[in-house]
Scaffold this motif. Sequence first.
Motif, PDB file in Angstrom:
ATOM      1  N   ALA A   1       9.609  30.258   9.198  1.00  0.00           N
ATOM      2  CA  ALA A   1       8.471  30.779   9.661  1.00  0.00           C
ATOM      3  C   ALA A   1       7.182  30.143  10.216  1.00  0.00           C
ATOM      4  O   ALA A   1       6.556  30.049  11.340  1.00  0.00           O
ATOM      5  CB  ALA A   1       7.802  31.969   8.410  1.00  0.00           C
ATOM      6  N   ARG A   2       7.126  28.377   9.621  1.00  0.00           N
ATOM      7  CA  ARG A   2       6.845  27.652  10.266  1.00  0.00           C
ATOM      8  C   ARG A   2       6.626  26.741  11.045  1.00  0.00           C
ATOM      9  O   ARG A   2       5.671  26.755  11.958  1.00  0.00           O
ATOM     10  CB  ARG A   2       6.454  25.873   8.697  1.00  0.00           C
ATOM     11  CG  ARG A   2       6.146  26.456   7.322  1.00  0.00           C
ATOM     12  CD  ARG A   2       4.316  26.534   7.250  1.00  0.00           C
ATOM     13  NE  ARG A   2       4.461  25.150   7.213  1.00  0.00           N
ATOM     14  CZ  ARG A   2       3.776  24.743   6.632  1.00  0.00           C
ATOM     15  NH1 ARG A   2       4.507  23.975   5.609  1.00  0.00           N
ATOM     16  NH2 ARG A   2       3.496  23.513   7.265  1.00  0.00           N
ATOM     17  N   THR A   3       7.672  26.357  11.084  1.00  0.00           N
ATOM     18  CA  THR A   3       8.395  26.390  12.893  1.00  0.00           C
ATOM     19  C   THR A   3       7.923  27.363  13.943  1.00  0.00           C
ATOM     20  O   THR A   3       8.210  26.929  15.252  1.00  0.00           O
ATOM     21  CB  THR A   3      10.151  25.961  12.909  1.00  0.00           C
ATOM     22  OG1 THR A   3      10.424  27.166  12.906  1.00  0.00           O
ATOM     23  CG2 THR A   3      10.643  25.145  12.078  1.00  0.00           C
ATOM     24  N   LEU A   4       7.751  28.847  13.852  1.00  0.00           N
ATOM     25  CA  LEU A   4       7.748  29.752  14.127  1.00  0.00           C
ATOM     26  C   LEU A   4       6.217  29.644  14.554  1.00  0.00           C
ATOM     27  O   LEU A   4       5.653  30.968  15.012  1.00  0.00           O
ATOM     28  CB  LEU A   4       8.182  30.862  14.062  1.00  0.00           C
ATOM     29  CG  LEU A   4       9.349  30.799  14.492  1.00  0.00           C
ATOM     30  CD1 LEU A   4      10.244  32.447  13.305  1.00  0.00           C
ATOM     31  CD2 LEU A   4       9.425  31.420  15.879  1.00  0.00           C
ATOM     32  N   GLY A   5       4.759  28.720  14.045  1.00  0.00           N
ATOM     33  CA  GLY A   5       3.795  28.819  14.313  1.00  0.00           C
ATOM     34  C   GLY A   5       3.238  29.084  13.235  1.00  0.00           C
ATOM     35  O   GLY A   5       1.657  28.950  13.186  1.00  0.00           O
ATOM     36  N   ALA A   6       3.372  29.397  12.156  1.00  0.00           N
ATOM     37  CA  ALA A   6       2.774  30.246  11.106  1.00  0.00           C
ATOM     38  C   ALA A   6       2.068  29.265  10.548  1.00  0.00           C
ATOM     39  O   ALA A   6       2.967  27.836   9.874  1.00  0.00           O
ATOM     40  CB  ALA A   6       3.768  30.928  10.279  1.00  0.00           C
ATOM     41  N   SER A   7       1.199  29.187   9.685  1.00  0.00           N
ATOM     42  CA  SER A   7       0.387  27.919   8.590  1.00  0.00           C
ATOM     43  C   SER A   7       0.916  28.743   7.346  1.00  0.00           C
ATOM     44  O   SER A   7       1.308  30.082   7.312  1.00  0.00           O
ATOM     45  CB  SER A   7      -1.003  28.895   8.803  1.00  0.00           C
ATOM     46  OG  SER A   7      -0.995  30.397   8.191  1.00  0.00           O
ATOM     47  N   PRO A   8       0.554  27.905   5.881  1.00  0.00           N
ATOM     48  CA  PRO A   8       0.771  27.803   5.082  1.00  0.00           C
ATOM     49  C   PRO A   8       0.854  29.789   4.224  1.00  0.00           C
ATOM     50  O   PRO A   8       1.714  30.080   3.404  1.00  0.00           O
ATOM     51  CB  PRO A   8       0.747  27.032   3.792  1.00  0.00           C
ATOM     52  CG  PRO A   8       0.998  25.814   4.867  1.00  0.00           C
ATOM     53  CD  PRO A   8       0.237  26.346   6.237  1.00  0.00           C
TER      54      PRO A   8
ATOM     55  N   LYS B   1      -0.444  32.262   6.083  1.00  0.00           N
ATOM     56  CA  LYS B   1       0.619  33.416   6.735  1.00  0.00           C
ATOM     57  C   LYS B   1       1.930  33.557   6.249  1.00  0.00           C
ATOM     58  O   LYS B   1       2.134  34.551   6.670  1.00  0.00           O
ATOM     59  CB  LYS B   1       0.172  32.865   8.544  1.00  0.00           C
ATOM     60  CG  LYS B   1       0.852  33.999   9.651  1.00  0.00           C
ATOM     61  CD  LYS B   1       1.110  33.896  10.762  1.00  0.00           C
ATOM     62  CE  LYS B   1       1.890  35.024  11.134  1.00  0.00           C
ATOM     63  NZ  LYS B   1       1.641  35.147  12.290  1.00  0.00           N
ATOM     64  N   VAL B   2       2.697  32.352   6.506  1.00  0.00           N
ATOM     65  CA  VAL B   2       3.255  32.420   5.505  1.00  0.00           C
ATOM     66  C   VAL B   2       3.781  32.841   3.954  1.00  0.00           C
ATOM     67  O   VAL B   2       4.326  34.140   3.751  1.00  0.00           O
ATOM     68  CB  VAL B   2       4.893  30.958   5.193  1.00  0.00           C
ATOM     69  CG1 VAL B   2       5.505  31.060   4.401  1.00  0.00           C
ATOM     70  CG2 VAL B   2       4.589  29.979   6.226  1.00  0.00           C
TER      71      VAL B   2
END
Lengths: 221, 357
Positions: free
Chosen positions: A126-133, A135-136
């Motif tokens: 999820a992080r690699t898809l642009g989500a901040s911690p 949002k994750v």
Amino acid sequence: MRITPAEIAALALSIRVALLSLVFTFPLGLLVGWLLAKRTFPGKAFLNTLVMCPLVLPPIVSGYLLLILLGRNGLIGGFVYQVFGIEIVFSELAVVIAVSIISFPLLVRGIVTGMESVPLELENAARTLGASPVKVFWTITFPMAYRGVVGGTILGFSKSLGEFGATIMVAGNIPGKTQTMALAIFSAVHLGEDVSVYRLVFISTVVAFVALWLTERFTLR
Amino acid sequence: MTDSPKIRLDFQKNLGSFTLEVNCTLETKVSAFLGPSGSGKSTLLNCISGTLAPDDGEITFGEEVLYASAAKINLPPEKRRFGYVFQEGYLFPHLTVAQNIRYGQPKPRKSSAAIDVLEISEFLQRYPRELSGGQRQRVAIARALAMEPRMLLMDEPLASLDSALKERIIPYLHHVKDTFDIPILYITHAFSEAMALADEAFLIANGTIIANGEPHRLLTAPSAMPIAQLTGVENTLFLPVTASDKARGVTLLEIGSQSLVIPYTDIGIGEIAPVAVRAEDIIISLEPDLPISARNILKGTIQYLNVKSEYTWLSILVEWHHLAVKVTHAARKQLQLQEGSEIYCVIKASAINLLWD
């Protein structure tokens, strides 16, 4: 057989206190559960031990420690009395604090179990898809830990409903003020009011059974 | 691809007893990192994606510094905008395919080139558990592309699929390569995938890049010598599989117009098998028809002859592959070996080992 106003008051107090306790413990439980399940930091074992302590301590002991801490001469109680002029012990607030401390380990246990089951790899994806911690946490960790969170919440809530030892130490047994279901049963037994005991025991058993059954429904597939 | 950003990797990462140390520049559209499992390939990719911090060094993408230990820069993964395709897919199980695809999209949009290229529009409403392995991997690739990444990182995207499925997914990878104008870093342990997709391949072993170049050139014997030095085995050959017989326990490799018999392996026909032979396990004969059990008798020519104090080293050309062979001085004298001699190399099938699967 008719339920008496005193019994209704005790039941209402128990439910109100358990709900109020949840309002405070749930956000804190999410934070602590996330820290314990997902982070490594110095003092992690200590934090875990501190949170879990009320689970193994006799509730009377937890209650006594709270009484010392919250009393008018206590570290926290003294401060609150000086600043706000409020006495915590033997109030409804004391009941809320007592049941919060006792139910917190059960709530956290459920949340930790749920969050530990969420693979770190999915959160990294999820992080690699642009989500901040943050949002994750809300889109991956929390929804995937849902069963554990619900399970812990229901267990903690039912524990709060029936808490006895810590409550009587720190809040006393004042009918209409701090007398919860469990305390009302205790008094009724002592006074030999058998019919009242049967009613209260029946209500408590139903509430506990439904709560546990709901837990099973949500945590088992 | 026009003026694509160069990716500069110069860093090291220590993980217990294992150290990854890379220093290279990716300049082609598709770069492959090729190596056995445990060679540090995934660690490398995690450092590039930002999910793992190196210990020391620098990573730059074009002009942008992603990681620099000296300047204490370490861009978090969500700021790097690198699409990452994992070996296991790692689709979010609680979201539908459509929600998985949307997860990384900068702006929500109905259609996406990624959905078309990977042909997944028919199962957008399904959950990952309702998909087959190949479909799941196509969704994982589409999800990484839908975020409109600056670069695509692929970690063994085919490794969890069986060989029939692999062949069905490879055309999709070609389609991705042709449709999206971004650099691709492809990690694999399979030579066939590197040969099929990459413009440049980097051989990686024990956390170090030991050779790099255009894949076909890289796989011919002389340039693969670093592997041999690394493993202590003098001869490394990368040969295509021509036939395999599980019942008889043998696999046939093609070495020019001749064949090499090795113990059975499940590497598919047409794929490349990396094999190694020790110099002392090769026997030199002047005659091809010998009443012996060894399965391999390969015709070759002695190119060089190097007389050392204890042994004589021969460099033998078999077709276009070089084999190093160690013989005693006595044998050299008795067989009258000299440069240009036509000889036969006798090798037991069991003396030939697979470098990795």
